[in-house]
Design a protein around this motif. Sequence first.
Motif, PDB file in Angstrom:
ATOM      1  N   GLY A   1       0.694  -1.230   0.080  1.00  0.00           N
ATOM      2  CA  GLY A   1       0.141  -0.167   0.051  1.00  0.00           C
ATOM      3  C   GLY A   1       0.906   1.317  -0.150  1.00  0.00           C
ATOM      4  O   GLY A   1       2.093   1.201   0.213  1.00  0.00           O
ATOM      5  N   ILE A   2       0.210   2.456  -0.363  1.00  0.00           N
ATOM      6  CA  ILE A   2       1.186   3.625  -0.517  1.00  0.00           C
ATOM      7  C   ILE A   2       1.619   4.044   0.995  1.00  0.00           C
ATOM      8  O   ILE A   2       2.683   4.580   1.063  1.00  0.00           O
ATOM      9  N   GLY A   3       0.920   3.937   1.852  1.00  0.00           N
ATOM     10  CA  GLY A   3       1.116   4.407   3.140  1.00  0.00           C
ATOM     11  C   GLY A   3       2.135   3.455   3.601  1.00  0.00           C
ATOM     12  O   GLY A   3       2.957   4.042   4.262  1.00  0.00           O
ATOM     13  N   PHE A   4       2.076   2.062   3.498  1.00  0.00           N
ATOM     14  CA  PHE A   4       3.349   1.253   3.896  1.00  0.00           C
ATOM     15  C   PHE A   4       4.556   1.671   3.278  1.00  0.00           C
ATOM     16  O   PHE A   4       5.557   1.720   3.802  1.00  0.00           O
ATOM     17  N   MET A   5       4.548   2.082   1.987  1.00  0.00           N
ATOM     18  CA  MET A   5       5.509   2.505   1.276  1.00  0.00           C
ATOM     19  C   MET A   5       6.177   3.783   1.825  1.00  0.00           C
ATOM     20  O   MET A   5       7.239   3.878   1.857  1.00  0.00           O
ATOM     21  N   ILE A   6       5.317   4.638   1.975  1.00  0.00           N
ATOM     22  CA  ILE A   6       5.799   5.853   2.497  1.00  0.00           C
ATOM     23  C   ILE A   6       6.484   5.683   4.021  1.00  0.00           C
ATOM     24  O   ILE A   6       7.591   6.291   4.146  1.00  0.00           O
ATOM     25  N   LEU A   7       5.865   4.914   4.832  1.00  0.00           N
ATOM     26  CA  LEU A   7       6.526   4.592   6.147  1.00  0.00           C
ATOM     27  C   LEU A   7       7.850   3.911   5.780  1.00  0.00           C
ATOM     28  O   LEU A   7       8.828   4.289   6.648  1.00  0.00           O
ATOM     29  N   ASN A   8       7.958   2.769   5.074  1.00  0.00           N
ATOM     30  CA  ASN A   8       9.088   2.035   4.902  1.00  0.00           C
ATOM     31  C   ASN A   8      10.219   3.073   4.449  1.00  0.00           C
ATOM     32  O   ASN A   8      11.290   2.927   4.881  1.00  0.00           O
ATOM     33  N   ALA A   9       9.767   3.807   3.400  1.00  0.00           N
ATOM     34  CA  ALA A   9      10.895   4.828   2.945  1.00  0.00           C
ATOM     35  C   ALA A   9      11.318   5.593   3.928  1.00  0.00           C
ATOM     36  O   ALA A   9      12.533   6.101   3.789  1.00  0.00           O
ATOM     37  N   ALA A  10      10.590   6.074   4.775  1.00  0.00           N
ATOM     38  CA  ALA A  10      10.792   7.106   5.837  1.00  0.00           C
ATOM     39  C   ALA A  10      11.706   6.484   6.764  1.00  0.00           C
ATOM     40  O   ALA A  10      12.734   7.009   7.343  1.00  0.00           O
ATOM     41  N   ASP A  11      11.355   5.242   7.240  1.00  0.00           N
ATOM     42  CA  ASP A  11      12.479   4.628   8.015  1.00  0.00           C
ATOM     43  C   ASP A  11      13.679   4.206   7.683  1.00  0.00           C
ATOM     44  O   ASP A  11      14.750   4.410   8.346  1.00  0.00           O
ATOM     45  N   LEU A  12      13.908   4.200   6.245  1.00  0.00           N
ATOM     46  CA  LEU A  12      15.201   3.899   5.622  1.00  0.00           C
ATOM     47  C   LEU A  12      15.821   5.374   4.988  1.00  0.00           C
ATOM     48  O   LEU A  12      16.824   5.121   4.391  1.00  0.00           O
ATOM     49  N   MET A  13      15.174   6.190   5.255  1.00  0.00           N
ATOM     50  CA  MET A  13      15.694   7.695   4.804  1.00  0.00           C
ATOM     51  C   MET A  13      15.652   7.504   3.312  1.00  0.00           C
ATOM     52  O   MET A  13      16.603   8.377   2.682  1.00  0.00           O
ATOM     53  N   GLU A  14      14.870   6.916   2.699  1.00  0.00           N
ATOM     54  CA  GLU A  14      14.814   7.122   1.121  1.00  0.00           C
ATOM     55  C   GLU A  14      13.770   8.312   0.769  1.00  0.00           C
ATOM     56  O   GLU A  14      12.595   7.945   0.563  1.00  0.00           O
ATOM     57  N   THR A  15      14.138   9.397   0.862  1.00  0.00           N
ATOM     58  CA  THR A  15      13.095  10.455   0.562  1.00  0.00           C
ATOM     59  C   THR A  15      12.585  10.640  -0.954  1.00  0.00           C
ATOM     60  O   THR A  15      11.633  11.001  -0.828  1.00  0.00           O
ATOM     61  N   LYS A  16      13.471   9.971  -1.833  1.00  0.00           N
ATOM     62  CA  LYS A  16      12.839  10.197  -3.424  1.00  0.00           C
ATOM     63  C   LYS A  16      11.790   9.070  -3.080  1.00  0.00           C
ATOM     64  O   LYS A  16      10.892   9.333  -3.816  1.00  0.00           O
ATOM     65  N   LYS A  17      11.617   7.970  -2.731  1.00  0.00           N
ATOM     66  CA  LYS A  17      10.821   6.939  -2.637  1.00  0.00           C
ATOM     67  C   LYS A  17       9.622   7.561  -1.841  1.00  0.00           C
ATOM     68  O   LYS A  17       8.420   7.393  -2.303  1.00  0.00           O
ATOM     69  N   LEU A  18       9.936   8.401  -0.793  1.00  0.00           N
ATOM     70  CA  LEU A  18       8.873   8.653   0.128  1.00  0.00           C
ATOM     71  C   LEU A  18       8.016   9.842  -0.826  1.00  0.00           C
ATOM     72  O   LEU A  18       6.723   9.777  -0.839  1.00  0.00           O
ATOM     73  N   MET A  19       8.848  10.605  -1.657  1.00  0.00           N
ATOM     74  CA  MET A  19       8.217  11.729  -2.367  1.00  0.00           C
ATOM     75  C   MET A  19       7.243  11.107  -3.406  1.00  0.00           C
ATOM     76  O   MET A  19       6.371  11.667  -3.870  1.00  0.00           O
ATOM     77  N   VAL A  20       7.640   9.894  -4.199  1.00  0.00           N
ATOM     78  CA  VAL A  20       7.132   9.344  -4.999  1.00  0.00           C
ATOM     79  C   VAL A  20       5.622   8.778  -4.563  1.00  0.00           C
ATOM     80  O   VAL A  20       4.772   8.888  -5.021  1.00  0.00           O
ATOM     81  N   GLY A  21       5.773   8.225  -3.227  1.00  0.00           N
ATOM     82  CA  GLY A  21       4.391   8.051  -2.661  1.00  0.00           C
ATOM     83  C   GLY A  21       3.517   9.278  -2.650  1.00  0.00           C
ATOM     84  O   GLY A  21       2.229   9.214  -2.703  1.00  0.00           O
ATOM     85  N   LEU A  22       3.916  10.368  -2.112  1.00  0.00           N
ATOM     86  CA  LEU A  22       3.180  11.625  -2.074  1.00  0.00           C
ATOM     87  C   LEU A  22       2.694  12.010  -3.466  1.00  0.00           C
ATOM     88  O   LEU A  22       1.414  12.467  -3.551  1.00  0.00           O
ATOM     89  N   VAL A  23       3.572  11.918  -4.265  1.00  0.00           N
ATOM     90  CA  VAL A  23       3.132  12.298  -5.739  1.00  0.00           C
ATOM     91  C   VAL A  23       2.034  11.341  -6.249  1.00  0.00           C
ATOM     92  O   VAL A  23       0.877  11.870  -6.884  1.00  0.00           O
ATOM     93  N   ILE A  24       2.096  10.036  -5.856  1.00  0.00           N
ATOM     94  CA  ILE A  24       1.010   9.139  -6.270  1.00  0.00           C
ATOM     95  C   ILE A  24      -0.201   9.590  -5.534  1.00  0.00           C
ATOM     96  O   ILE A  24      -1.616   9.545  -6.248  1.00  0.00           O
ATOM     97  N   LEU A  25      -0.217  10.041  -4.311  1.00  0.00           N
ATOM     98  CA  LEU A  25      -1.507  10.583  -3.551  1.00  0.00           C
ATOM     99  C   LEU A  25      -2.139  11.702  -4.237  1.00  0.00           C
ATOM    100  O   LEU A  25      -3.298  11.728  -4.303  1.00  0.00           O
ATOM    101  N   SER A  26      -1.135  12.814  -4.520  1.00  0.00           N
ATOM    102  CA  SER A  26      -1.573  13.763  -5.268  1.00  0.00           C
ATOM    103  C   SER A  26      -2.164  13.514  -6.681  1.00  0.00           C
ATOM    104  O   SER A  26      -3.273  14.114  -7.033  1.00  0.00           O
TER     105      SER A  26
END
Length: 262
Positions: A215-240
Amino acid sequence: MEKAIVQDKTYFLQSKEHPWLSLISFCLILLVWEFVSWRQWVPPLFLPAPSAILAEGWAMIKTGLIFKHILASLGRILWGFLIACSLGIGVGILIGFFSIPEAIGNPIIAATFPIPKIAILPLLILWLGIGEASKVAVIVLGVFFPVVINIYTGVKNVDPLLIKAALSLGSNRTRIIRKVIFPSILPMIFAGMKLGMGIALLLVVAAEMVAADAGIGFMILNAADLMETKKLMVGLVILSLLGIFFNWLFQRLERMVIPWKK
């Protein structure tokens, strides 16, 4: 004799569309963002450039990983949204049209609506388990209230002359609801559905941050834990993008279902 030109003083009330202005302003924001990242005024770890986010998204598309998360979130959103809208439309008409359901339902809605739905998630997990049911249930609760409140307000604002005219022509209550009230509240139904979809997108992210494996929420949380900000921002873009898509979809549906409303 020359005719006097009469200025239309209500011209400011006319709704005009400015699609190019929206596109240009959006592109300007992206260009400024790219420039700030290129000059490294903000470290890329904290604010990656739009081009880097795009490249990360493309890499996730090529691996197919992104579709797994999007489909998981969309499934939860659609189930929760459909259940909530079905319940909300029925309950809204019931409490708006009949006095006894209104006396029972209004205090319950007033008491439960302000409770943050995400605060109920631990209880829902306790009652329904840690699987899909609790995640869908929190979306149902979040979407139900804006839909039911909009429809209740719509029923209360139906022109009473239309109801009296239908009664004088021999219509019963069921026919009045079907032929008078329901068409009159269609704009309020769509308004409630648009609000509800926005809330569904918020809640699905929050629900997927608790005991989910996709899920997108899982992807964002996982990316935040690993400091993968690019992947985190991809999740936010998908939500937008999902928010833009659903808003466009509801506007198209509204024009099809309510052609007399402009």
